[in-house]
Motif scaffolding. Structure first.
Motif, PDB file in Angstrom:
ATOM      1  N   ASN A 412      41.336  -0.020  19.277  1.00 44.88           N
ATOM      2  CA  ASN A 412      41.081   0.867  18.133  1.00 44.88           C
ATOM      3  C   ASN A 412      39.602   0.866  17.764  1.00 44.88           C
ATOM      4  O   ASN A 412      39.024   1.923  17.457  1.00 44.88           O
ATOM      5  CB  ASN A 412      41.916   0.423  16.929  1.00 44.88           C
ATOM      6  N   ALA A 413      38.999  -0.312  17.781  1.00 48.71           N
ATOM      7  CA  ALA A 413      37.589  -0.431  17.407  1.00 48.71           C
ATOM      8  C   ALA A 413      36.687   0.325  18.364  1.00 48.71           C
ATOM      9  O   ALA A 413      35.707   0.964  17.949  1.00 48.71           O
ATOM     10  CB  ALA A 413      37.185  -1.906  17.353  1.00 48.71           C
ATOM     11  N   LEU A 414      37.005   0.279  19.660  1.00 49.32           N
ATOM     12  CA  LEU A 414      36.182   1.000  20.634  1.00 49.32           C
ATOM     13  C   LEU A 414      36.240   2.501  20.385  1.00 49.32           C
ATOM     14  O   LEU A 414      35.214   3.194  20.423  1.00 49.32           O
ATOM     15  CB  LEU A 414      36.640   0.680  22.054  1.00 49.32           C
ATOM     16  N   LEU A 415      37.437   3.027  20.110  1.00 44.39           N
ATOM     17  CA  LEU A 415      37.577   4.453  19.838  1.00 44.39           C
ATOM     18  C   LEU A 415      36.791   4.851  18.589  1.00 44.39           C
ATOM     19  O   LEU A 415      36.098   5.874  18.573  1.00 44.39           O
ATOM     20  CB  LEU A 415      39.059   4.805  19.677  1.00 44.39           C
ATOM     21  N   TYR A 416      36.894   4.054  17.543  1.00 46.27           N
ATOM     22  CA  TYR A 416      36.191   4.381  16.302  1.00 46.27           C
ATOM     23  C   TYR A 416      34.679   4.296  16.488  1.00 46.27           C
ATOM     24  O   TYR A 416      33.932   5.163  16.032  1.00 46.27           O
ATOM     25  CB  TYR A 416      36.632   3.436  15.187  1.00 46.27           C
ATOM     26  N   PRO A 427      34.504  10.222  10.214  1.00 43.35           N
ATOM     27  CA  PRO A 427      35.389   9.047  10.147  1.00 43.35           C
ATOM     28  C   PRO A 427      36.851   9.403   9.920  1.00 43.35           C
ATOM     29  O   PRO A 427      37.743   8.816  10.539  1.00 43.35           O
ATOM     30  CB  PRO A 427      34.808   8.243   8.971  1.00 43.35           C
ATOM     31  N   LEU A 428      37.112  10.381   9.042  1.00 42.76           N
ATOM     32  CA  LEU A 428      38.487  10.752   8.736  1.00 42.76           C
ATOM     33  C   LEU A 428      39.206  11.284   9.971  1.00 42.76           C
ATOM     34  O   LEU A 428      40.389  11.000  10.177  1.00 42.76           O
ATOM     35  CB  LEU A 428      38.518  11.798   7.616  1.00 42.76           C
ATOM     36  N   HIS A 429      38.511  12.044  10.809  1.00 40.35           N
ATOM     37  CA  HIS A 429      39.133  12.593  12.013  1.00 40.35           C
ATOM     38  C   HIS A 429      39.560  11.481  12.968  1.00 40.35           C
ATOM     39  O   HIS A 429      40.673  11.481  13.491  1.00 40.35           O
ATOM     40  CB  HIS A 429      38.168  13.546  12.716  1.00 40.35           C
ATOM     41  N   THR A 430      38.653  10.526  13.193  1.00 37.29           N
ATOM     42  CA  THR A 430      38.970   9.436  14.121  1.00 37.29           C
ATOM     43  C   THR A 430      40.066   8.544  13.557  1.00 37.29           C
ATOM     44  O   THR A 430      40.993   8.153  14.279  1.00 37.29           O
ATOM     45  CB  THR A 430      37.715   8.594  14.408  1.00 37.29           C
ATOM     46  N   LEU A 431      39.983   8.215  12.279  1.00 39.11           N
ATOM     47  CA  LEU A 431      41.007   7.367  11.663  1.00 39.11           C
ATOM     48  C   LEU A 431      42.368   8.067  11.661  1.00 39.11           C
ATOM     49  O   LEU A 431      43.408   7.414  11.858  1.00 39.11           O
ATOM     50  CB  LEU A 431      40.591   6.995  10.243  1.00 39.11           C
ATOM     51  N   SER A 432      42.382   9.375  11.459  1.00 41.60           N
ATOM     52  CA  SER A 432      43.644  10.114  11.509  1.00 41.60           C
ATOM     53  C   SER A 432      44.247  10.063  12.903  1.00 41.60           C
ATOM     54  O   SER A 432      45.469   9.876  13.071  1.00 41.60           O
ATOM     55  CB  SER A 432      43.418  11.570  11.092  1.00 41.60           C
ATOM     56  N   PHE A 433      43.409  10.226  13.922  1.00 45.85           N
ATOM     57  CA  PHE A 433      43.884  10.127  15.303  1.00 45.85           C
ATOM     58  C   PHE A 433      44.480   8.748  15.582  1.00 45.85           C
ATOM     59  O   PHE A 433      45.573   8.627  16.155  1.00 45.85           O
ATOM     60  CB  PHE A 433      42.733  10.409  16.272  1.00 45.85           C
ATOM     61  N   LEU A 434      43.771   7.693  15.165  1.00 44.14           N
ATOM     62  CA  LEU A 434      44.268   6.337  15.390  1.00 44.14           C
ATOM     63  C   LEU A 434      45.589   6.102  14.661  1.00 44.14           C
ATOM     64  O   LEU A 434      46.491   5.445  15.188  1.00 44.14           O
ATOM     65  CB  LEU A 434      43.224   5.319  14.929  1.00 44.14           C
ATOM     66  N   ALA A 435      45.715   6.658  13.460  1.00 41.40           N
ATOM     67  CA  ALA A 435      46.953   6.498  12.694  1.00 41.40           C
ATOM     68  C   ALA A 435      48.110   7.212  13.376  1.00 41.40           C
ATOM     69  O   ALA A 435      49.221   6.665  13.500  1.00 41.40           O
ATOM     70  CB  ALA A 435      46.761   7.026  11.274  1.00 41.40           C
ATOM     71  N   PHE A 436      47.891   8.451  13.837  1.00 44.66           N
ATOM     72  CA  PHE A 436      48.946   9.195  14.527  1.00 44.66           C
ATOM     73  C   PHE A 436      49.341   8.513  15.837  1.00 44.66           C
ATOM     74  O   PHE A 436      50.523   8.438  16.186  1.00 44.66           O
ATOM     75  CB  PHE A 436      48.490  10.628  14.806  1.00 44.66           C
ATOM     76  N   LEU A 437      48.341   8.019  16.566  1.00 40.24           N
ATOM     77  CA  LEU A 437      48.614   7.355  17.833  1.00 40.24           C
ATOM     78  C   LEU A 437      49.451   6.096  17.621  1.00 40.24           C
ATOM     79  O   LEU A 437      50.454   5.866  18.312  1.00 40.24           O
ATOM     80  CB  LEU A 437      47.294   7.001  18.527  1.00 40.24           C
TER      81      LEU A 437
END
Length: 578
Positions: A412-416, A427-437
């Motif tokens: 997760n950290a690498l993606l962010y 930030p919101l876009h990446t965090l939303s993707f991580l949450a959905f994943l």
């Protein structure tokens, strides 16, 4: 005492200030590293890292976990379990490699998480890595005693342990040879990292040769057609048994992350780290699959011994002398594995000490040896204490759970970091993707665990693929529109190929494998989480607040004072201070 109670009264303010506080890679490499006093000595090359990675993993896997998993969890398909776990470990190793090249410090996952998600997540990851190392090293040290017994021709693997009546089962067999081994290796590691690496290199070469002997001899004296079909086929426990087995044998891949903790002691880190981390995981995965297949070819899965499995297997096929050789070879591999793991655990604790999350004396590097002496001694004593009485089966799944949790966080950290901290994505876009994943992976995992119809698995897996594909398209559009009129960015030293798919698959797999573990493991993990969080609230956050927040004020004041007293600065002082 009154000062401490005053600090406790400010806990909410300090938590708000420090929990999400991050450091930059430059600060980690310079400002934070100087807190250890002396620097670690750069004496390691890429071949040292490959041998350390291979040596750190080989002794743990086949000799500790294969027998119990083949007998009770996966059956003859245990080699498929190793493939699944190896694929997941390879994906995680790619994430580690990119971080280690760009943040080449000894903190490993702790530093990677701290520069990305903040202090508390970094501390939580570091605490779990330390738990994993100490417990796994204690368990592996006890396996050393079992295989040494077989090397000397003793039929009972527990013969060298002292049974104490009155203690609970699993804690009632004292293992003094394991304690002696841990203490001896602790002294060796305190002396020199390079010499420890050379010892490991020699042991690893002999160990790989020994693996070749076992594989060839096993295939020659085993009946694959019969053993893999009888008594209940290749997968007697079904596909779920294969997956559950992969979760447990993930314990076997503990060790490659040790390579990343040696980043401060490596010549040419940008080349040596990728070769060391990815190369060692690839080699070990192939050897694990072959070794686990050989065991099931030699002996029917339901007759495999849980203790000293390979030595007992050779005795069953009439090669008693080979059983003694296997015992000696396995003992050598376990020593190499312990040596590497204990190198890594000390460096993790050293860097956590630099951050002031544990007492700062644990961060000190000895000026003559260039090793984190205090951290090495402290963790060596902890490992020896647990190795004295704790059985392997009690800690095996807890170790896998902690490992998978940390690898999940690193992916997760690498993606962010890739798409937000060093990219153009909000930030919101990446965090939303991580949450959905993560949500789709969790839904898939629960559907699997509850044994629901297959269509649900297909649905949730398809959602994860669609979410990742959409995120890739979205980030590509942002990047192309931002850089349309600019020169193309210069490539980084090393980066994960086919982004964002490898870390996204790693997130999915790690979360899925975690949910297959038993409820008891999660209960123990929850207790550990509560303890480390309590320690952070009562100690860690106050020490870091005083070191960082109050320290900044002191530095600023001393800087102003130094300007006032320098004669050559008089003119500039008069301009600033009327």
């Amino acid at each position: 005492m009154s000062k401490y109670f005053h600090s406790l009264s400010q806990t909410p303010h300090r938590l708000k200030s420090r929990m999400l506080a991050t450091w930059t890679p430059d600060q980690e490499l310079n400002q934070v590293r100087r807190r250890s006093g002396a620097d670690m000595k750069r004496k390691l090359w890429w071949f040292d890292l490959v041998s350390l990675g291979v040596g750190g993993m080989l002794g743990v896997g086949v000799f500790v976990t294969t027998g119990p998993v083949a007998r009770d969890v996966s059956g003859p398909a245990v080699f498929i379990s190793y493939m699944v776990a190896g694929f997941s470990a390879l994906l995680s190793s790619l994430c580690y490699t990119e971080f280690s090249v760009n943040v080449p410090v000894a903190g490993g996952a702790f530093s990677y998480l701290r520069v990305t998600f903040g202090e508390f997540i970094g501390y939580f990851g570091g605490a779990n890595i330390l738990l994993e190392y100490v417990l796994s090293n204690a368990a592996v040290a006890r396996s050393f005693t079992e295989y040494m017994c077989t090397a000397f021709g003793v039929s009972d693997p527990n013969a060298w342990r002292i049974k104490v009546n009155g203690l609970e089962k699993g804690y009632n067999e004292l293992d003094f040879p394991a304690v002696a081994l841990v203490l001896l290796l602790t002294l060796c590691i305190c002396h020199s990292t390079k010499e420890s690496s050379m010892i490991n290199l020699v042991m690893t070469v002999f160990h790989v040769i020994f693996f070749g002997f076992v594989i060839i001899a096993g295939f020659c004296h085993g009946d694959g057609a019969k053993a893999l079909v009888e008594p209940r086929g290749l997968t007697p426990y079904g596909v779920r048994g294969v997956v559950n087995g992969a979760t447990i044998v993930y314990f076997s891949y503990i060790g490659y992350d040790t390579v990343s903790t040696l980043a401060e002691e490596i010549q040419n880190p940008s080349f040596s780290l990728p070769v060391g981390i990815i190369g060692s995981v690839s080699v070990v995965t192939v050897l694990y699959c072959l070794m686990s297949l050989v065991l099931c070819i030699m002996v029917p899965y339901n007759e495999i011994s849980k203790s000293a499995s390979y030595a007992v297997a050779f005795r069953r096929v009439g090669w008693g002398w080979a059983g003694n050789v296997v015992g000696a070879g396995a003992s050598l591999g376990i020593v190499a594995s312990l040596l590497v793991a204990m190198l890594g655990q000390a460096r993790y604790l050293c860097v956590i000490g630099r951050a002031r999350l544990v007492p700062s004396w644990l961060a000190k590097v000895h000026p003559s040896t260039g090793t984190p002496l205090n951290a090495t001694l402290f963790l060596g004593l902890c490992t020896a204490s647990i190795a004295l009485f704790t059985d392997l089966e009690i800690v095996m799944e807890l170790i896998s759970l902690g490992t998978l949790c940390v690898f999940y966080l690193v992916a997760n950290a690498l993606l962010y970091r890739k798409y937000t901290l060093t990219g153009q994505n909000a930030p919101l876009h990446t965090l939303s993707f991580l949450a959905f994943l993560s949500s789709s992976a969790l839904a898939f995992s629960l559907w699997w665990k509850l044994n629901k119809p297959w269509w649900g698995l297909t649905l949730f897996f398809s959602i994860a693929i669609a979410v990742t594909a959409f995120f890739q398209y979205h980030t590509s559009s942002i990047s192309s529109s931002t850089n349309k009129n600019l020169l193309p960015p210069s490539p980084s030293k090393w980066s994960v190929p086919f982004m964002p798919w490898p870390p996204a698959i790693s997130v999915f797999l790690n979360l899925f494998l975690m949910t297959t573990l038993k409820t008891l493991s999660f209960q123990r993990f929850a207790i550990w989480t509560c303890l480390v969080t309590l320690f952070y609230v009562l100690y860690g956050v106050h020490r870091t607040y005083e070191a960082e927040e109050i320290g900044r004020v002191d530095v600023a004041e001393s800087h102003v004072t130094s300007i006032r007293v320098q004669p050559e600065k008089v003119d500039s002082i008069q301009m600033v201070i009327p």
